[in-house]
Design a protein around this motif. Structure first.
Motif, PDB file in Angstrom:
ATOM      1  N   PHE A  25     -26.749  71.043 -22.109  1.00  0.00           N
ATOM      2  CA  PHE A  25     -28.231  71.754 -22.870  1.00  0.00           C
ATOM      3  C   PHE A  25     -28.926  69.947 -23.834  1.00  0.00           C
ATOM      4  O   PHE A  25     -29.705  69.597 -24.375  1.00  0.00           O
ATOM      5  CB  PHE A  25     -28.986  72.725 -22.851  1.00  0.00           C
ATOM      6  CG  PHE A  25     -28.739  73.521 -22.199  1.00  0.00           C
ATOM      7  CD1 PHE A  25     -27.596  73.346 -20.660  1.00  0.00           C
ATOM      8  CD2 PHE A  25     -29.028  74.971 -21.683  1.00  0.00           C
ATOM      9  CE1 PHE A  25     -27.572  74.102 -20.222  1.00  0.00           C
ATOM     10  CE2 PHE A  25     -28.918  75.817 -21.185  1.00  0.00           C
ATOM     11  CZ  PHE A  25     -28.140  75.203 -19.568  1.00  0.00           C
ATOM     12  N   HIS A  27     -33.135  65.880 -28.665  1.00  0.00           N
ATOM     13  CA  HIS A  27     -33.945  66.790 -27.749  1.00  0.00           C
ATOM     14  C   HIS A  27     -32.660  68.083 -27.940  1.00  0.00           C
ATOM     15  O   HIS A  27     -31.940  68.235 -26.774  1.00  0.00           O
ATOM     16  CB  HIS A  27     -34.401  66.548 -26.455  1.00  0.00           C
ATOM     17  CG  HIS A  27     -34.988  65.379 -26.978  1.00  0.00           C
ATOM     18  ND1 HIS A  27     -36.335  65.133 -27.027  1.00  0.00           N
ATOM     19  CD2 HIS A  27     -34.998  63.949 -26.021  1.00  0.00           C
ATOM     20  CE1 HIS A  27     -36.638  64.003 -26.841  1.00  0.00           C
ATOM     21  NE2 HIS A  27     -35.828  62.965 -25.853  1.00  0.00           N
ATOM     22  N   ILE A  60     -18.570  80.661 -22.724  1.00  0.00           N
ATOM     23  CA  ILE A  60     -19.863  80.128 -22.005  1.00  0.00           C
ATOM     24  C   ILE A  60     -19.783  80.293 -20.759  1.00  0.00           C
ATOM     25  O   ILE A  60     -20.740  80.640 -19.640  1.00  0.00           O
ATOM     26  CB  ILE A  60     -20.198  78.753 -22.418  1.00  0.00           C
ATOM     27  CG1 ILE A  60     -20.838  77.968 -23.650  1.00  0.00           C
ATOM     28  CG2 ILE A  60     -21.231  78.094 -21.269  1.00  0.00           C
ATOM     29  CD1 ILE A  60     -20.395  77.064 -24.371  1.00  0.00           C
ATOM     30  N   THR A 109     -21.845  69.878 -28.605  1.00  0.00           N
ATOM     31  CA  THR A 109     -21.616  71.011 -27.312  1.00  0.00           C
ATOM     32  C   THR A 109     -20.143  71.504 -27.338  1.00  0.00           C
ATOM     33  O   THR A 109     -19.017  71.122 -27.899  1.00  0.00           O
ATOM     34  CB  THR A 109     -20.412  69.506 -26.094  1.00  0.00           C
ATOM     35  OG1 THR A 109     -21.952  68.700 -25.966  1.00  0.00           O
ATOM     36  CG2 THR A 109     -20.495  70.040 -24.540  1.00  0.00           C
ATOM     37  N   ILE A 137     -28.924  78.908 -35.398  1.00  0.00           N
ATOM     38  CA  ILE A 137     -29.045  77.520 -34.775  1.00  0.00           C
ATOM     39  C   ILE A 137     -29.123  77.232 -33.439  1.00  0.00           C
ATOM     40  O   ILE A 137     -30.252  77.247 -32.446  1.00  0.00           O
ATOM     41  CB  ILE A 137     -28.781  76.264 -36.086  1.00  0.00           C
ATOM     42  CG1 ILE A 137     -29.079  76.402 -37.208  1.00  0.00           C
ATOM     43  CG2 ILE A 137     -29.079  75.559 -35.159  1.00  0.00           C
ATOM     44  CD1 ILE A 137     -28.415  75.847 -38.006  1.00  0.00           C
ATOM     45  N   GLN A 197     -21.674  74.093 -22.558  1.00  0.00           N
ATOM     46  CA  GLN A 197     -22.795  73.981 -21.575  1.00  0.00           C
ATOM     47  C   GLN A 197     -23.353  72.355 -22.184  1.00  0.00           C
ATOM     48  O   GLN A 197     -23.799  72.303 -23.438  1.00  0.00           O
ATOM     49  CB  GLN A 197     -23.350  75.274 -22.774  1.00  0.00           C
ATOM     50  CG  GLN A 197     -25.132  74.835 -22.664  1.00  0.00           C
ATOM     51  CD  GLN A 197     -25.333  76.398 -23.331  1.00  0.00           C
ATOM     52  OE1 GLN A 197     -25.671  76.068 -24.269  1.00  0.00           O
ATOM     53  NE2 GLN A 197     -26.347  76.952 -22.098  1.00  0.00           N
TER      54      GLN A 197
END
Ligand SMILES: Cc1cc2nc3c(=O)[nH]c(=O)nc-3n(C[C@H](O)[C@H](O)[C@H](O)COP(=O)(O)OP(=O)(O)OC[C@H]3O[C@@H](n4cnc5c(N)ncnc54)[C@H](O)[C@@H]3O)c2cc1C
Lengths: 373, 400
Positions: free
Chosen positions: B133, B138, B97, B165, B379, B131
């Motif tokens: 996000f 959501h 990442i 995460t 995914i 990361q």
């Protein structure tokens, strides 16, 4: 060594120009309306279009300059075939190029007159099939003791427009090629068939003691026939890839204009995602045909080239079959009509699948090439 | 051979022999095949040491500036390193990442100060990045992220939670997407992007166990966590745009990576090797006509993707849909990988039912583990379905 093998992809200036030119020429002279004009007529193209192709030197692709050809490799026919397919043009060009390759690779000297004629614009075809088993060698068509051709061939592509016909036959214990001037055939020798792919033409031919212009036999014939079949598979693959791209365009256009339940149907994922599948299958086919085109020269085909041609055919005709199938479905009731262009593609798909072996046939040969050593 | 080509060849040879001499020995425990599978301290320390070693030798961040810990040479040198790493099947450089997304982002749009602060630690593996996000409610619908970031003096105060995460429990920094303005007219305009420290009070993580039985990602909680205001990247409200740019690195549509092997690519040859000694109907499974047909289809699929990579470099041959190949790359590779691994297990016959830990499992359950793990890529980084939407909308122009 990886089973994936060569992944060469080359594209030179000359091919690039040919591609540009073929694209715009075919888009201009061909297309869905033009294809429809010829659906129920004996020839699937306008003779004027053929003359223009000849004037551009397309019948000389793959032939050496001393025979009046372009000096380009037969791989250069890939962008042309793709463009023809994209515009759904049915001309005898591919049959002609393939007949020329067969003769060139079998014995260019014995067939020099015919090859020069082809480079100069004569259409030609190859008569090979005798049964529904397309990969069988000729058994019943023979060159008799008097040197005359006897027998029958089935589903000869573009027989009606050919000036020269190359016939596979048995001569004694050998497989031979009999080269015929079509004007020497009996009046009722050529019988057109009704094809599921109504944008192309094919006929059965009966030979009742015809005297060939030349007979070619010997080891080179079998090798040339093998290459001819692989090149045929490749050119039909290229043509099918172009048709699949056109089919995708037609379908996507419809998905962007047709509304149901107050929404454009293209926003429904049940239609969106298979459209992406059409795209990726077509993309794979394009990669295969250009890969094969990059590898081809004038030498007999080696293993990498054989693999490339077979993969191209297996992928491209499956891509077109899927695209045509979904195109009909996605047009709903319209899709079931003659007037909907989806029919042109699904019919083309079924025809192309059978030419030079279907996808399963090629995967079977690929398995032997890739997995057994 | 011209000078440049010769120099590159010399370099390749140098890298190859360095890797050969320095490739770590089999540690005796299972190594992750992707960075999303790092789930134990021993794996972490092993991989951290390896990445540090690669960087110290001068083989990571080749295209990044010298003053930021890189080598300041052309990116082609990094490709050479990466190719050799793949060829010699060395362990992955796991700080992906950082190396692949956060780093390139900082390099491309960060301030000089941000570059000074973060880039070197990414390369040396000292600072692991994660990361933030996705949220529990959501994931695909990232634009609706709810985690709050409220300005309070010189700090932002973060509240909320993130999920899935990768390496959240090991990371020192997170690229964080958080909502600074819940009232913004467009939901996207209320989002901001942070280069956030994970080592402050109020941040905690809970490891989540994967379907393989191993660990690899966490849920991450923010409870009045205060981070300095200068962690904000690109101004308030710019978060969505920056996040989308990050996803482009992640999905392979944009380059800029520091390099290194991000994952072990399992190719069809590995599978064929296995199929030689499994039997079906008393014969090698490789002789079964149905297996052969499916296998050839898989070979073709893998080859088509490789050929597509090459074709995408020849504009004349992509002109129908120029963005098709780059935008569908992730979708195609990941779906192919999943199907190929599933096929491998099916072909094992009864042994296909065994798993890692059983002494009879073929290759230690390699294919079973690889198959289950393959969903991480169909995914993570946007599901295949969402990828298909992107291709449909951006390549074919179909309506949303
Ligand atoms: C191994 C792994 C590692 C990950 N690492 C990280 C990480 O480090 N950081 C991070 O932030 N996230 C990470 N993720 C999260 C990942 O990005 C999300 O899981 C993913 O975006 C899907 O979101 P979701 O889980 O909420 O599923 P959902 O969005 O709820 O999806 C459920 C199903 O609905 C489908 N679906 C959803 N929306 C649509 C749509 N519009 N059209 C069609 N189908 C749709 C999906 O395809 C899926 O099949 C990771 C995930 C995995 C599996």
């Amino acid at each position: 060594m990886s089973v994936i093998g060569s992944t060469a992809m080359r594209f030179d200036e000359e091919q690039s120009m040919l591609l540009d030119y073929a694209r715009s020429f075919c888009a201009d002279r061909g297309g869905l309306n033009a294809a429809r004009e010829h659906l129920e007529t004996p020839l699937e193209y306008s003779p004027g279009v053929w003359d223009e192709m000849v004037a551009m030197g397309w019948t000389g692709i793959g032939l050496p300059e001393e025979l009046g050809g372009s000096g380009l490799s037969i791989g250069a026919a890939v962008p042309v075939a793709e463009s023809l397919g994209k515009a759904l043009m049915g001309t005898p060009l591919l049959s002609t190029l393939l007949a020329a390759q067969l003769l060139l690779r079998a014995d260019s000297k014995a067939a020099a007159e015919v090859l020069e004629g082809i480079a100069g614009g004569d259409a030609a075809c190859v008569a090979e099939l005798e049964s529904e088993d397309w990969s069988a060698l000729p058994r019943t068509t023979v060159i008799d003791d008097a040197g005359m051709l006897q027998g029958q061939k089935r589903l000869v592509m573009d027989a009606t427009s050919a000036r020269w016909i190359v016939v596979t036959a048995v001569a004694g214990a050998d497989t031979a090629l009999a080269v015929l001037d079509a004007t020497t055939l009996d009046d009722d020798a050529i019988n057109p068939r009704v094809l599921i792919d109504n944008t192309h033409r094919a006929a059965d031919i009966t030979f009742n003691g015809v005297t060939p212009l030349a007979v070619i036999s010997g080891a080179s014939v079998l090798a040339a026939l093998r290459d001819y079949r692989l090149l045929g598979a490749l050119l039909v693959a290229a043509e099918s890839t172009g048709a699949a791209a056109a089919c995708l365009d037609v379908t996507v256009d419809y998905l962007k204009t047709r509304k149901q339940f107050g929404k454009l149907i293209g926003s429904y994922q049940a239609l969106k995602h298979p459209s992406v599948d059409m795209l990726t299958m077509m993309d794979s086919a394009r990669s295969f045909v250009y890969h094969a085109s990059s590898l081809l020269g004038s030498e007999p085909l080696d293993k990498d080239q054989e693999v490339a041609c077979r993969m191209a055919k297996a992928q491209a005709t499956d891509a077109l079959k899927f695209a045509g199938d979904r195109a009909v479905q996605f047009h709903g009731g319209m899709g079931f009509t003659w007037d909907c262009d989806a029919q042109l593609f699904i019919r083309r798909a079924q025809g192309a699948q059978q030419q030079f072996g279907d996808a399963q046939h090629h995967r079977q040969r690929l398995a032997a090439l890739l997995l057994d050593d | 051979m011209n000078a440049a080509v010769k120099e590159l060849e010399d370099f390749r040879r140098e890298v190859a022999s360095w890797l050969k001499a320095n490739k770590p020995a089999d540690p005796g425990f299972l190594l992750p095949q992707t960075f999303m599978e790092v789930g134990s301290e021993e794996q972490l320390e092993f991989l951290r040491e390896w990445q540090h070693k690669v960087w110290s030798a001068g083989y990571l961040g080749m295209a990044w500036a010298k003053e930021h810990g890189g080598q300041g040479v052309d990116a082609i040198y990094q490709s050479v390193v990466d190719q050799e790493m793949r060829r010699q099947a060395v362990p992955i450089c796991f700080n992906v990442i950082g190396l692949g997304w956060a780093g390139p982002l900082i390099n491309d749009i960060g301030t000089e100060e941000e570059k000074q602060r973060y880039l070197k630690g990414i390369l040396s593996a000292e600072d692991i990045w994660c990361q933030g996000f996705s949220e529990p409610d959501h994931g695909s619908d990232l634009g609706n992220a709810r985690t709050r970031a409220e300005r309070d003096g010189d700090d932002y105060v973060i509240n909320g939670s993130k999920i899935w995460t990768t390496m959240g429990n090991y990371a020192k920094y997170m690229i964080l997407l958080a909502r600074t303005n819940p009232e913004a007219e467009r939901k996207y305009d209320g989002l901001s992007f942070f280069l956030a420290p994970m080592t402050v009070d109020g941040v905690s993580t809970r490891p989540i166990r994967k379907l393989t039985g191993e660990y690899g990602f966490t849920e991450t909680f923010f409870d009045n966590a205060r981070i300095p205001a200068d962690c904000l990247m690109g101004g308030e409200g710019a978060g969505w745009k920056i996040a989308m740019k990050t996803l482009q690195y992640e999905r392979g549509a944009e380059a800029g990576a520091a390099g290194g092997l991000a994952f072990v690519r399992i190719v069809i040859d590995d599978l064929i090797q296995q199929l030689r000694d499994v039997t079906r109907d008393g014969k090698p499974v490789l002789e079964d006509p149905l297996i052969r047909d499916q296998l050839v289809s898989l070979i073709m699929e893998e080859k088509a993707i490789s050929l597509g990579d090459r074709r995408s470099g020849i504009p004349a041959l992509t002109s129908d849909y120029p963005m098709s190949l780059p935008l569908s790359n992730k979708l195609r590779w990941t779906e192919y990988a999943r199907r190929m691994r599933q096929f491998a297990i099916n072909a094992q016959g009864a042994d296909g039912a065994l798993f890692v830990g059983d002494d009879r499992a073929r290759e230690g359950g390699f294919w079973q583990r690889a198959y289950l793990n393959s969903f991480s890529a169909t995914i993570g980084g946007g599901t295949s379905q969402v990828q298909a939407n992107i291709v449909a909308e951006h390549v074919l122009g179909l309506p949303k």
